[in-house]
Scaffold this motif. Structure first.
Motif, short mmCIF file in Angstrom:
data_model
loop_
_atom_site.label_atom_id
_atom_site.label_comp_id
_atom_site.label_asym_id
_atom_site.label_seq_id
_atom_site.Cartn_x
_atom_site.Cartn_y
_atom_site.Cartn_z
N ALA A 107 0.84 -1.20 0.00
CA ALA A 107 0.00 0.00 0.00
C ALA A 107 0.87 1.26 0.00
O ALA A 107 0.54 2.25 -0.67
N LEU A 108 1.97 1.23 0.73
CA LEU A 108 2.90 2.38 0.74
C LEU A 108 3.43 2.63 -0.67
O LEU A 108 3.46 3.78 -1.13
N ILE A 109 3.83 1.57 -1.37
CA ILE A 109 4.33 1.71 -2.74
C ILE A 109 3.23 2.30 -3.63
O ILE A 109 3.48 3.19 -4.45
N GLU A 110 2.00 1.82 -3.46
CA GLU A 110 0.88 2.33 -4.24
C GLU A 110 0.65 3.82 -3.97
O GLU A 110 0.43 4.60 -4.91
N GLY A 111 0.68 4.21 -2.72
CA GLY A 111 0.49 5.62 -2.37
C GLY A 111 1.58 6.50 -2.93
O GLY A 111 1.31 7.58 -3.47
N LEU A 112 2.82 6.04 -2.82
CA LEU A 112 3.94 6.82 -3.36
C LEU A 112 3.85 6.91 -4.88
O LEU A 112 4.15 7.96 -5.47
N LEU A 113 3.41 5.82 -5.52
CA LEU A 113 3.24 5.84 -6.97
C LEU A 113 2.19 6.86 -7.37
O LEU A 113 2.38 7.63 -8.32
N LEU A 114 1.10 6.89 -6.67
CA LEU A 114 0.04 7.85 -6.99
C LEU A 114 0.54 9.28 -6.81
O LEU A 114 0.28 10.15 -7.66
N LEU A 115 1.27 9.53 -5.74
CA LEU A 115 1.82 10.88 -5.53
C LEU A 115 2.84 11.23 -6.62
O LEU A 115 2.87 12.36 -7.11
N ALA A 116 3.67 10.26 -7.01
CA ALA A 116 4.67 10.51 -8.05
C ALA A 116 3.99 10.78 -9.39
O ALA A 116 4.44 11.63 -10.17
N MET A 117 2.91 10.04 -9.65
CA MET A 117 2.17 10.25 -10.89
C MET A 117 1.56 11.66 -10.92
O MET A 117 1.62 12.35 -11.95
N LEU A 118 1.01 12.06 -9.80
CA LEU A 118 0.44 13.39 -9.72
C LEU A 118 1.54 14.46 -9.84
O LEU A 118 1.36 15.47 -10.53
N ALA A 119 2.67 14.22 -9.21
CA ALA A 119 3.79 15.16 -9.31
C ALA A 119 4.29 15.27 -10.76
O ALA A 119 4.57 16.37 -11.24
N ALA A 120 4.38 14.13 -11.45
CA ALA A 120 4.79 14.17 -12.86
C ALA A 120 3.79 14.97 -13.68
O ALA A 120 4.17 15.79 -14.53
N GLY A 121 2.52 14.75 -13.42
CA GLY A 121 1.49 15.48 -14.16
C GLY A 121 1.51 16.97 -13.87
O GLY A 121 1.46 17.80 -14.79
N LEU A 122 1.58 17.33 -12.61
CA LEU A 122 1.56 18.75 -12.23
C LEU A 122 2.80 19.49 -12.70
O LEU A 122 2.72 20.65 -13.12
N THR A 123 3.96 18.83 -12.66
CA THR A 123 5.16 19.48 -13.16
C THR A 123 5.11 19.61 -14.69
O THR A 123 5.61 20.58 -15.25
N GLY A 124 4.47 18.64 -15.34
CA GLY A 124 4.27 18.75 -16.78
C GLY A 124 3.34 19.90 -17.13
O GLY A 124 3.57 20.65 -18.09
N VAL A 125 2.28 20.06 -16.35
CA VAL A 125 1.35 21.18 -16.55
C VAL A 125 2.08 22.51 -16.33
O VAL A 125 1.90 23.46 -17.11
N ALA A 126 2.89 22.58 -15.29
CA ALA A 126 3.65 23.81 -15.03
C ALA A 126 4.61 24.10 -16.17
O ALA A 126 4.74 25.25 -16.61
N TRP A 127 5.26 23.07 -16.67
CA TRP A 127 6.18 23.23 -17.80
C TRP A 127 5.41 23.78 -19.01
O TRP A 127 5.86 24.72 -19.66
N LEU A 128 4.25 23.21 -19.28
CA LEU A 128 3.44 23.67 -20.41
C LEU A 128 2.96 25.10 -20.20
O LEU A 128 3.00 25.93 -21.12
N ALA A 129 2.53 25.42 -18.98
CA ALA A 129 2.04 26.77 -18.68
C ALA A 129 3.15 27.81 -18.82
O ALA A 129 2.88 28.97 -19.16
N LEU A 130 4.38 27.41 -18.56
CA LEU A 130 5.51 28.34 -18.63
C LEU A 130 6.27 28.25 -19.96
O LEU A 130 7.38 28.79 -20.07
N ALA A 131 5.68 27.55 -20.94
CA ALA A 131 6.34 27.37 -22.23
C ALA A 131 6.79 28.71 -22.80
O ALA A 131 6.05 29.70 -22.77
#
Length: 171
Positions: A107-131
């Motif tokens: 469950a810890l691995i699953e939770g960390l994976l979900l947070l990492a996935m969200l972090a990858a998405g949000l940093t990608g959105v920030a990258w796109l917003a700051l293009a």
């Protein structure tokens, strides 16, 4: 990840798994640095569109998994409940497989994976917003680090699911 929340969450889990795999496997062919290049191809645009979709799905799946106290299962350190994780880590050194239920290592691995996935998405959105800005390059770097963490945790998640299935078949 666990499918807390029923059929809708199962679908979200499946879509997140497919999107994460596709985004990770095709990322070496995505060529963007400071902005979307003029000669961007379908892979570049597909990465952007599917990455945005994955970000929204990761956020809604996080809400589904964490509601009703689920966050305690997936992020045990936040509630001071690391004993099951510690016990299962010790058990690994004795050749014991962690359990799939009960808020332990899996469950810890699953939770960390979900947070990492969200972090990858949000940093990608920030990258796109700051293009087009100087900050875009820094956010690209953050996005790559978050995506690499997500990929490592995704591999761990696949291994843990495989171990759970092996254990299930042996019984």
């Amino acid at each position: 990840m666990s499918t807390a929340g029923g059929q809708g969450s199962r679908r979200q889990h499946l879509w997140l798994a497919l999107l994460a795999a596709w985004l990770a496997l095709t990322s070496p062919w995505v060529h963007m640095l400071r902005r979307i290049p003029r000669n961007a191809g379908w892979l570049d645009y597909a990465h952007l569109g599917l990455g945005l979709l994955a970000t929204v799905l990761a956020l809604t799946y996080l809400v589904a998994c964490f509601r009703g106290g689920g966050w305690r299962v997936y992020l045990p350190w936040l509630s001071g409940r690391m004993a099951p994780v510690t016990r299962e880590l010790r058990g690994l050194f004795r050749g014991e497989l962690p359990t799939a239920e009960g808020g332990g290592l899996f469950a810890l691995i699953e939770g960390l994976l979900l947070l990492a996935m969200l972090a990858a998405g949000l940093t990608g959105v920030a990258w796109l917003a700051l293009a087009g800005t100087p900050e875009a390059v820094a956010w690209r770097g953050y996005h790559i680090l978050a995506a690499q963490g997500m990929i490592a945790l995704l591999v761990l998640h696949v291994i843990t699911v495989s171990l759970h299935l092996l254990d299930f078949i042996r019984e």
